[in-house]
Design a protein around this motif. Structure first.
Motif, PDB file in Angstrom:
ATOM      1  N   ARG A 236       0.826  -1.199   0.000  1.00 24.50           N
ATOM      2  CA  ARG A 236       0.000   0.000   0.000  1.00 24.50           C
ATOM      3  C   ARG A 236       0.867   1.258   0.000  1.00 24.50           C
ATOM      4  NH1 ARG A 236      -4.285  -1.763   4.778  1.00 24.50           N
ATOM      5  NH2 ARG A 236      -5.424  -3.330   3.583  1.00 24.50           N
ATOM      6  N   LEU A 237       1.868   1.270   0.882  1.00 30.31           N
ATOM      7  CA  LEU A 237       2.739   2.437   0.965  1.00 30.31           C
ATOM      8  C   LEU A 237       3.490   2.642  -0.343  1.00 30.31           C
ATOM      9  CD1 LEU A 237       4.070   4.740   2.517  1.00 30.31           C
ATOM     10  CD2 LEU A 237       5.755   3.085   3.371  1.00 30.31           C
ATOM     11  N   GLY A 238       4.009   1.567  -0.896  1.00 28.84           N
ATOM     12  CA  GLY A 238       4.768   1.665  -2.135  1.00 28.84           C
ATOM     13  C   GLY A 238       3.944   2.231  -3.271  1.00 28.84           C
ATOM     14  N   ALA A 239       2.677   1.846  -3.341  1.00 33.80           N
ATOM     15  CA  ALA A 239       1.815   2.351  -4.401  1.00 33.80           C
ATOM     16  C   ALA A 239       1.630   3.860  -4.277  1.00 33.80           C
ATOM     17  CB  ALA A 239       0.457   1.651  -4.356  1.00 33.80           C
ATOM     18  N   ALA A 240       1.466   4.340  -3.053  1.00 33.19           N
ATOM     19  CA  ALA A 240       1.288   5.779  -2.834  1.00 33.19           C
ATOM     20  C   ALA A 240       2.553   6.541  -3.221  1.00 33.19           C
ATOM     21  CB  ALA A 240       0.933   6.054  -1.370  1.00 33.19           C
TER      22      ALA A 240
ATOM     23  N   GLU B   8      -5.312   1.504  -7.570  1.00 33.85           N
ATOM     24  CA  GLU B   8      -5.150   0.868  -8.881  1.00 33.85           C
ATOM     25  C   GLU B   8      -3.692   0.473  -9.101  1.00 33.85           C
ATOM     26  OE1 GLU B   8      -7.220  -0.108 -11.387  1.00 33.85           O
ATOM     27  OE2 GLU B   8      -8.771   0.223  -9.876  1.00 33.85           O
ATOM     28  N   ILE B   9      -2.763   1.381  -8.743  1.00 32.90           N
ATOM     29  CA  ILE B   9      -1.337   1.084  -8.866  1.00 32.90           C
ATOM     30  C   ILE B   9      -0.962  -0.081  -7.958  1.00 32.90           C
ATOM     31  CG2 ILE B   9       0.989   1.992  -8.400  1.00 32.90           C
ATOM     32  CD1 ILE B   9      -0.052   4.752  -9.188  1.00 32.90           C
ATOM     33  N   GLU B  10      -1.589  -0.113  -6.808  1.00 33.50           N
ATOM     34  CA  GLU B  10      -1.291  -1.136  -5.803  1.00 33.50           C
ATOM     35  C   GLU B  10      -1.548  -2.555  -6.309  1.00 33.50           C
ATOM     36  OE1 GLU B  10      -3.409  -2.388  -1.664  1.00 33.50           O
ATOM     37  OE2 GLU B  10      -3.041  -0.252  -1.945  1.00 33.50           O
TER      38      GLU B  10
ATOM     39  N   ASP C 200      12.862  -4.034  -1.399  1.00 32.14           N
ATOM     40  CA  ASP C 200      13.536  -3.957  -0.103  1.00 32.14           C
ATOM     41  C   ASP C 200      14.061  -2.557   0.175  1.00 32.14           C
ATOM     42  OD1 ASP C 200      13.119  -6.685   0.313  1.00 32.14           O
ATOM     43  OD2 ASP C 200      14.966  -7.216  -0.757  1.00 32.14           O
ATOM     44  N   ASN C 201      13.366  -1.540  -0.306  1.00 34.71           N
ATOM     45  CA  ASN C 201      13.894  -0.190  -0.139  1.00 34.71           C
ATOM     46  C   ASN C 201      13.142   0.627   0.911  1.00 34.71           C
ATOM     47  OD1 ASN C 201      11.543   0.066  -1.524  1.00 34.71           O
ATOM     48  ND2 ASN C 201      12.365   1.254  -3.224  1.00 34.71           N
TER      49      ASN C 201
END
Length: 418
Positions: free
Chosen positions: A247-251, A353-355, A362-363
């Motif tokens: 979720r965080l990565g998509a944002a 949608e991106i999610e 691993d970043n």
């Protein structure tokens, strides 16, 4: 129906004025957006959800797991909401310590303005406090009681108790629309550790006991929902396990790796840079997200950091721009121009949608370090001072940072400004 409770490590101190002011401004904009889009009942439902409440506190810049989040958020909401109660149809009463004892008087004033039954509201307020403080004796003494009521007569209560021995605070949430009885099974579910035997006079099996003598009843483990391991965490810093990386990565991808011009064209948010877009996306989800989206409250601290510097200092310039954008969108919507408000709503949709196809890498630590490294650019602040470019220390206004101050800052906080 009691919506649940959460146990939080005791934190002391006060919220700095520069953050308290911003919390009230953004908190008020969030409440207004929710009421305008979904209505007052939905706002009360959200406020009664401990996961959503924690997420709101994080997006407002509070430490993601501390007890202070309850007092600070409710103070901010009381200030913001009561300034526009006639417009929103919502009133916030009570608070911490002496303020909690003012609840009956405040409710009577509200009753005079709205025609609600003030005495009935006072009775309900007292019953809620008595249930958590006396009927359920779990070792926590109530010291904060916030009663939120609407012109429709609906209400929710957020209150907090303290256990000095365990160095924990426990937050309790109530919602009026599902209360069938204050004295028999008002707790539909409970979040927190099963502490074993407690005195619980609201248990359905205690009916005969209430007629005669009190006895200790044991909580039925089958009635306990999964413990909020995130909220109960004792560590201060935000760790990977505290956040849903997908979720965080998509944002973050939406804000930093998508062509900003395309996003602006789509969302009608002209002039918004990547860092502000990151905050707007997370604030948008707090307003429009469904309950299942708030199982990892720590994720929302990536909007505006935390006052203690975890996961990074509060980016005040980004915070101010977020407030300004939401305020303008709300004001324009009142004039019939809802484009910008719809654009802000769409941010959370685009992120989801991106999610769907996003694969976490691993970043995680790189994300945090990048925020810390660039904190000075965004007016980064903590309770210790201002972030400085290329400095491992904290800028103390008008003072030199001495060794006694540094000793109070753990290694993680010292690395914030590397």
């Amino acid at each position: 129906m009691k919506k649940g409770y959460a146990d939080l490590p005791l934190h002391y101190g006060t919220v700095p004025a520069w953050l308290a002011k911003r919390m009230a401004l953004l908190g008020g904009a969030i409440v207004e957006a929710i009421v305008q889009e979904y209505g007052r009942k939905t706002f009360l439902q959200k406020l009664s959800d401990p996961f959503w409440f924690q997420s709101l506190g994080c997006v407002l810049g509070m430490d993601w797991h501390s007890s202070g989040i309850t007092t600070s958020v409710m103070n901010a909401l009381k200030k913001a909401i009561n300034q526009r109660s006639s417009e929103l149809g919502i009133y916030v009463c009570g608070g911490r310590g002496k303020s909690s004892r003012n609840t009956p008087t405040e409710l009577l004033h509200i009753a005079d303005k709205t025609g609600l039954d003030g005495n009935e509201l006072i009775t309900k307020s007292r019953l809620v406090a008595k249930v958590d403080n006396c009927a359920v004796q779990d070792g926590f003494q109530i010291y904060l009681h916030s009663f939120v009521v609407t012109i429709d007569g609906d209400w929710t209560v957020v209150q907090q108790g303290m256990n000095i021995n365990d160095k924990l605070a426990r937050r309790y949430h109530w919602l009026s629309s599902s209360v069938q009885s204050f004295t028999e099974t008002p707790h539909t579910f409970i979040y927190g550790k099963n502490k074993g035997e407690i005195l619980n006079l609201t248990d359905k099996d205690a009916s005969t006991t209430k007629q005669g003598i009190l006895e200790l009843t044991k909580e039925n483990p089958d009635r306990l929902m999964k413990e909020i391991s995130l909220i109960l965490s004792s560590h201060h810093e935000v760790r990977e396990k505290d956040v849903n990386l997908k979720r965080l990565g998509a944002a973050l991808v939406l804000a930093h790796e998508t062509d900003v011009q395309d996003v602006e064209s789509l969302l009608l948010l002209n002039g918004v840079g990547p860092r502000t877009l990151q905050s707007l996306t997370l604030v948008s989800e707090v307003i429009h997200g469904t309950p299942s989206r708030f199982s990892d409250p720590a994720r929302f601290s990536f909007a505006h950091g935390g006052k203690d510097g975890h996961p990074f200092p509060v980016p005040t310039r980004v915070y101010d721009e977020t407030i300004e954008i939401f305020d303008k969108a709300l004001q324009r919507s009142k004039l019939g121009d809802t484009d910008k408000l719809e654009a802000l709503k769409n941010l959370s949709k685009v992120s989801m949608e991106i999610e769907k196809n996003f694969k976490p890498s691993d970043n995680f630590h790189e994300w945090i370090e990048n925020e810390r490294k660039n904190s000075w650019k965004y007016g980064g602040k903590t309770i210790y001072g201002d972030a400085i470019e290329n400095s491992s220390l904290i800028k103390k206004t008008g003072k030199k940072t001495n060794k006694s101050v540094i000793k109070k800052i753990d290694k993680n906080q010292l690395s914030l400004f590397d």
